[in-house]
Motif scaffolding. Structure first.
Motif, short mmCIF file in Angstrom:
data_model
loop_
_atom_site.label_atom_id
_atom_site.label_comp_id
_atom_site.label_asym_id
_atom_site.label_seq_id
_atom_site.Cartn_x
_atom_site.Cartn_y
_atom_site.Cartn_z
N SER A 199 11.42 29.21 43.03
CA SER A 199 10.88 28.00 42.42
C SER A 199 11.86 27.43 41.40
CB SER A 199 9.54 28.31 41.75
OG SER A 199 8.58 28.73 42.69
N ASN A 200 12.60 28.30 40.74
CA ASN A 200 13.57 27.86 39.74
C ASN A 200 14.63 26.95 40.35
OD1 ASN A 200 14.04 28.29 36.87
ND2 ASN A 200 16.01 29.13 37.46
N SER A 201 14.97 27.21 41.61
CA SER A 201 15.93 26.37 42.33
C SER A 201 15.26 25.15 42.96
CB SER A 201 16.63 27.18 43.42
OG SER A 201 17.38 28.24 42.86
N ALA A 202 14.00 25.31 43.34
CA ALA A 202 13.29 24.22 44.01
C ALA A 202 13.17 22.98 43.13
CB ALA A 202 11.90 24.69 44.43
N VAL A 203 13.10 23.17 41.82
CA VAL A 203 12.94 22.00 40.94
C VAL A 203 14.19 21.12 40.96
CG1 VAL A 203 11.27 23.15 39.44
CG2 VAL A 203 13.71 23.33 38.90
N GLY A 204 15.30 21.64 41.45
CA GLY A 204 16.49 20.82 41.63
C GLY A 204 16.62 20.31 43.06
N VAL A 205 16.30 21.16 44.02
CA VAL A 205 16.51 20.84 45.43
C VAL A 205 15.46 19.87 45.97
CG1 VAL A 205 16.51 21.80 47.77
CG2 VAL A 205 17.76 22.96 45.94
N HIS A 206 14.19 20.13 45.68
CA HIS A 206 13.13 19.33 46.28
C HIS A 206 13.17 17.86 45.87
CE1 HIS A 206 10.49 23.09 47.32
NE2 HIS A 206 11.60 23.00 48.04
N PRO A 207 13.37 17.52 44.58
CA PRO A 207 13.50 16.10 44.24
C PRO A 207 14.69 15.43 44.94
CG PRO A 207 13.00 17.38 42.29
CD PRO A 207 13.31 18.37 43.37
N LEU A 208 15.77 16.19 45.15
CA LEU A 208 16.92 15.64 45.85
C LEU A 208 16.57 15.32 47.30
CD1 LEU A 208 19.97 14.97 45.99
CD2 LEU A 208 20.35 17.37 46.61
N ALA A 209 15.92 16.26 47.98
CA ALA A 209 15.51 16.03 49.37
C ALA A 209 14.56 14.84 49.45
CB ALA A 209 14.85 17.28 49.93
N GLU A 210 13.66 14.74 48.47
CA GLU A 210 12.73 13.61 48.44
C GLU A 210 13.48 12.30 48.29
OE1 GLU A 210 9.01 11.61 48.37
OE2 GLU A 210 9.53 13.65 48.98
N SER A 211 14.43 12.24 47.40
CA SER A 211 15.17 10.99 47.16
C SER A 211 16.01 10.60 48.38
CB SER A 211 16.06 11.12 45.93
OG SER A 211 17.14 12.02 46.15
#
Length: 400
Positions: free
Chosen positions: A114-126
């Motif tokens: 989850s610590n990494s997801a907060v960086g990766v997921h918004p990027l994938a969304e954008s």
């Protein structure tokens, strides 16, 4: 950064006859023949998440091998890549950007933490790229990956049981069984997954008349956790709650038993791998958590997975392997129905995202669908460590 490439089976070009065979939904069964569906898996193969990431990879790779050897997805072969983010948020985000913008993958899996997801997921969304979380269970994963913004994230999904469901279900079931009166929380304060879990414990225990005597915070890299365990044991609680990653829960259990603690351990998804159960051994016997999966379930979609995993890897799967396997089956089902073009990547990503919302399949996790928020809708299995590296089933909780 480590990056390995997996293509199981051979892509065979097939001419599609005007009246060719069709799949179950009326789509020509070989309409994707000769094409490749690229999926990038961003996982913690090394670092703090390494007790989870390799299992996710094994499950996903097994599903790819099965699908490709059976003719692929409407004739298309899946190309799945393993990308090790070393449990590092910055590296995870860098990998995601590369896979989306340079490798041109159709979809992503991960990251592990989850610590990494907060960086990766918004990027994938954008970048409007579907991403399926196979192990991230913290708060603000779905649908609010851009928290504190309130606009739902459309391209982020997860098949991993969130701690906001798992921890309360676990506490509720134990409270019903044993009526504990007091507890102490041990929480790694420098990790999102762990601190999110700690907050959920704090917010939940009062509902079941459990007095939280203390919240004891530590840092996950500390070599000696015994002083924190001593603080917890000296409170003489009925329950020690542990929210942390990797081998830390096992270290805490072992030390607590050495210091004479005879009460109950309750935790979250950090408990749910045979690696942690084996590390805890006899000290962990009876430690409970709520899981997305249970190895002993005998329904066909789980039994077939367990048997195939054992045959492939000569060992039992765990929850993370089951979630990795399920992720590929979800993408297979969605891709079959998405009418992909293989010429318009942005359009195909949008089509896949839409098709994922209506997935309804049988998996090792049981019948699987996504909620309107792209979260899991499935049965919860409350399990207990058996003292020998495995688990026993305590309760089955069906979600409404």
């Amino acid at each position: 950064m480590k990056r390995l490439h997996l293509v199981s089976g051979l892509a065979v070009a097939v001419l599609v006859a005007a009246c060719g065979a069709t799949s179950g939904g009326g789509t020509p069964s070989n309409s994707y023949a000769g094409k490749t569906i690229k999926i990038g898996a961003i996982l913690s193969i090394t670092g703090a998440g390494s007790v989870y990431g390799p299992q996710s990879w094994n499950g996903a790779a097994l599903a790819v091998k099965q699908i490709n050897s059976s003719g692929g997805i409407l004739g298309a072969q899946i190309a799945l890549t393993k990308n090790d983010d070393a449990s590092d948020k910055a590296q995870s985000t860098q990998l995601a950007q590369k896979l989306i913008q340079q490798e041109l993958d159709l979809a992503l899996l991960g990251p592990t933490l989850s610590n990494s997801a907060v960086g990766v997921h918004p990027l994938a969304e954008s970048l409007r790229t579907p991403i399926l979380a196979v192990s991230t269970t913290g708060i603000h994963i779905v649908p609010d990956c851009n928290f504190p913004a309130t606009t739902p994230c459309k391209y982020v999904f997860r098949d991993s049981l969130g701690e906001q469901t798992a921890i309360p279900d676990n506490i509720k079931s134990f409270a019903a069984d044993a009526s504990p009166k007091t507890g102490v929380l041990l929480v790694a304060q420098d990790d999102k997954f762990s601190s999110d879990g700690g907050k959920i414990v704090q917010d939940t225990v009062g509902q079941y008349n459990i007095n939280l005597l203390a919240t004891i915070k530590f840092n996950k890299a500390e070599a000696d956790l015994s002083p924190y365990v001593t603080q917890a044991v000296q409170k003489k609680p009925d329950v020690i709650f542990i929210t942390s990653l990797g081998g830390i829960p096992a270290k805490i259990m072992t030390e607590a038993r050495k210091q004479g603690f005879a009460g109950q351990f309750l935790g979250g998804n950090g408990f749910n791998t045979a690696t942690v159960s084996a590390q805890a051994a006899a000290a962990g016997k009876g430690a409970r958590s709520a899981s997305a999966w249970y190895i002993g379930n005998t329904f066909a979609s789980n039994k077939e997975f367990v048997d195939a995993y054992k045959a492939e890897y000569s060992k039992d799967p765990d929850q993370f392997g089951a979630q990795g396997y399920t992720a590929i089956k979800i993408l297979e089902n969605a891709a079959k129905r998405a009418n992909l073009t293989f010429t318009d990547l942005a359009g195909d990503r949008d089509k896949l995202q839409k098709a994922m919302e209506s997935v309804n399949i049988q998996t090792p996790l049981g019948p699987f669908q996504f909620t309107a928020d792209h979260d899991v809708k499935q049965t919860v299995w409350v399990i207990a460590m058996d003292g020998n590296g495995g688990f026993t089933l305590v309760h089955e909780i069906k979600q409404s």
